[in-house]
Scaffold this motif. Structure first.
Motif, PDB file in Angstrom:
ATOM      1  N   PRO A  79       9.385 -24.214  29.087  1.00  0.00           N
ATOM      2  CA  PRO A  79       8.741 -24.007  27.781  1.00  0.00           C
ATOM      3  C   PRO A  79       7.306 -23.493  27.934  1.00  0.00           C
ATOM      4  CG  PRO A  79       8.822 -26.336  28.310  1.00  0.00           C
ATOM      5  CD  PRO A  79       9.550 -25.626  29.410  1.00  0.00           C
TER       6      PRO A  79
ATOM      7  N   SER B  95       9.241 -24.088  21.058  1.00  0.00           N
ATOM      8  CA  SER B  95       9.104 -22.808  20.349  1.00  0.00           C
ATOM      9  C   SER B  95       9.380 -21.583  21.216  1.00  0.00           C
ATOM     10  CB  SER B  95       7.713 -22.665  19.743  1.00  0.00           C
ATOM     11  OG  SER B  95       7.509 -23.630  18.746  1.00  0.00           O
ATOM     12  N   TRP B  96       8.690 -21.465  22.353  1.00  0.00           N
ATOM     13  CA  TRP B  96       8.797 -20.286  23.209  1.00  0.00           C
ATOM     14  C   TRP B  96       9.163 -20.699  24.627  1.00  0.00           C
ATOM     15  CZ3 TRP B  96       9.045 -15.688  21.046  1.00  0.00           C
ATOM     16  CH2 TRP B  96       8.483 -15.526  19.788  1.00  0.00           C
ATOM     17  N   PHE B  97      10.159 -19.982  25.203  1.00  0.00           N
ATOM     18  CA  PHE B  97      10.676 -20.334  26.517  1.00  0.00           C
ATOM     19  C   PHE B  97      10.817 -19.078  27.380  1.00  0.00           C
ATOM     20  CE2 PHE B  97      12.241 -23.286  23.419  1.00  0.00           C
ATOM     21  CZ  PHE B  97      12.150 -24.529  24.023  1.00  0.00           C
ATOM     22  N   ILE B  98      10.659 -19.233  28.683  1.00  0.00           N
ATOM     23  CA  ILE B  98      11.005 -18.182  29.638  1.00  0.00           C
ATOM     24  C   ILE B  98      12.098 -18.749  30.539  1.00  0.00           C
ATOM     25  CG2 ILE B  98       8.797 -16.982  29.607  1.00  0.00           C
ATOM     26  CD1 ILE B  98       8.137 -18.387  32.274  1.00  0.00           C
TER      27      ILE B  98
ATOM     28  N   GLU C 114      15.095 -22.861  32.484  1.00  0.00           N
ATOM     29  CA  GLU C 114      14.143 -22.460  31.437  1.00  0.00           C
ATOM     30  C   GLU C 114      12.893 -23.311  31.531  1.00  0.00           C
ATOM     31  OE1 GLU C 114      15.861 -20.540  27.396  1.00  0.00           O
ATOM     32  OE2 GLU C 114      15.748 -22.700  27.468  1.00  0.00           O
TER      33      GLU C 114
ATOM     34  N   GLY D  68      16.940 -18.601  16.250  1.00  0.00           N
ATOM     35  CA  GLY D  68      15.993 -17.873  17.079  1.00  0.00           C
ATOM     36  C   GLY D  68      16.663 -16.698  17.745  1.00  0.00           C
TER      37      GLY D  68
ATOM     38  N   TRP E 255      12.987 -21.401  16.105  1.00  0.00           N
ATOM     39  CA  TRP E 255      12.458 -22.061  14.929  1.00  0.00           C
ATOM     40  C   TRP E 255      13.365 -23.251  14.643  1.00  0.00           C
ATOM     41  CZ3 TRP E 255      15.205 -23.020  10.502  1.00  0.00           C
ATOM     42  CH2 TRP E 255      14.493 -23.624   9.467  1.00  0.00           C
TER      43      TRP E 255
ATOM     44  N   ALA F 255      13.316 -14.301  27.830  1.00  0.00           N
ATOM     45  CA  ALA F 255      12.357 -14.983  26.967  1.00  0.00           C
ATOM     46  C   ALA F 255      13.050 -15.206  25.632  1.00  0.00           C
ATOM     47  CB  ALA F 255      11.102 -14.140  26.774  1.00  0.00           C
ATOM     48  N   ARG F 256      12.787 -16.356  25.018  1.00  0.00           N
ATOM     49  CA  ARG F 256      13.383 -16.628  23.708  1.00  0.00           C
ATOM     50  C   ARG F 256      12.428 -17.450  22.867  1.00  0.00           C
ATOM     51  NH1 ARG F 256      16.296 -21.612  22.773  1.00  0.00           N
ATOM     52  NH2 ARG F 256      16.101 -22.955  24.593  1.00  0.00           N
ATOM     53  N   GLY F 257      12.561 -17.275  21.556  1.00  0.00           N
ATOM     54  CA  GLY F 257      11.789 -18.036  20.585  1.00  0.00           C
ATOM     55  C   GLY F 257      12.742 -18.811  19.692  1.00  0.00           C
TER      56      GLY F 257
ATOM     57  N   GLY G  44      16.168 -13.825  21.437  1.00  0.00           N
ATOM     58  CA  GLY G  44      15.463 -13.529  22.672  1.00  0.00           C
ATOM     59  C   GLY G  44      15.970 -12.261  23.318  1.00  0.00           C
TER      60      GLY G  44
END
Length: 193
Positions: free
Chosen positions: A28, A33-36, A26, A76, A67, A63-65, A78
């Motif tokens: 960031p 917050s946001w990852f691919i 992964e 979160g 909090w 992809a995932r977000g 994804g």
């Protein structure tokens, strides 16, 4: 993941040995917050009376977000997509795949021919001190791009009605302990339905 798979009671050919490796990476996009991500699976088995084979799975992009709160609670979700790759399995590879499927049945999409799989998921995680608790609910929606169910698409039930799409879900519970900032140990439990 490794496994010894015992044959049916009347089968005297011996135990099958299988392993399954799931590789994940992964990056960031926005810190915390946001990852691919990119994932891939590798599997192998030795099946008595059949032989051995080494299989490389289809790649998955995701992809995932997330909090997070300062109290250690985060949640979160994804979406992962297993990219369809055509493959033609030999009889030995087909039998090895049927054997390996018992080790991680929810990752069959990684070895299916021309099957596009969408994997939406939600996560809830709590970290307190060094303890980590995480729950993930995921759904797989697979579309067979080369027609209805066949052995190449992972169909196993004889006489089953042909399908162009398949659904499965899995619930994963993880608990672990952080030994250091970069190293943690834990255990996962899965329910596939």
């Amino acid at each position: 993941t490794g496994a010894v798979i015992q044959p049916k009671a009347d089968d005297r050919s011996g135990d099958a040995f299988a392993y399954f490796a799931h590789l994940d990476g992964e990056y960031p996009l926005v810190p915390r917050s946001w990852f691919i991500g990119l994932s891939n699976d590798i599997a192998s088995a030795a099946v008595p009376g059949v032989g051995t084979a080494f299989l490389i799975g289809n790649p998955e992009i995701s992809a995932r977000g997330v909090w997070s709160s300062v109290r250690g609670l985060s949640s979160g979700g994804g979406l992962g997509v297993v990219l369809p790759i055509p493959r033609s399995l030999s009889p030995v590879e087909d039998e090895v795949l049927r054997t390996v499927r018992t080790v991680r049945p929810w990752d069959l999409a990684s070895f299916s021919s021309l099957q596009l799989t969408f994997r939406p998921f939600i996560d809830i995680r709590h970290v307190t001190g060094g303890l980590i608790f995480q729950l993930r609910q995921a759904v797989d929606w697979s579309i067979n791009l080369n027609g209805t169910d066949s052995a190449a698409n992972g169909a196993t039930a004889s006489g089953a009605q042909p399908r162009l799409t398949n659904f499965s879900a899995r619930l994963t519970f993880y608990t672990g302990y952080r030994l250091s900032e970069a190293i943690g140990v834990g255990v996962e439990l899965w329910e596939v339905y």
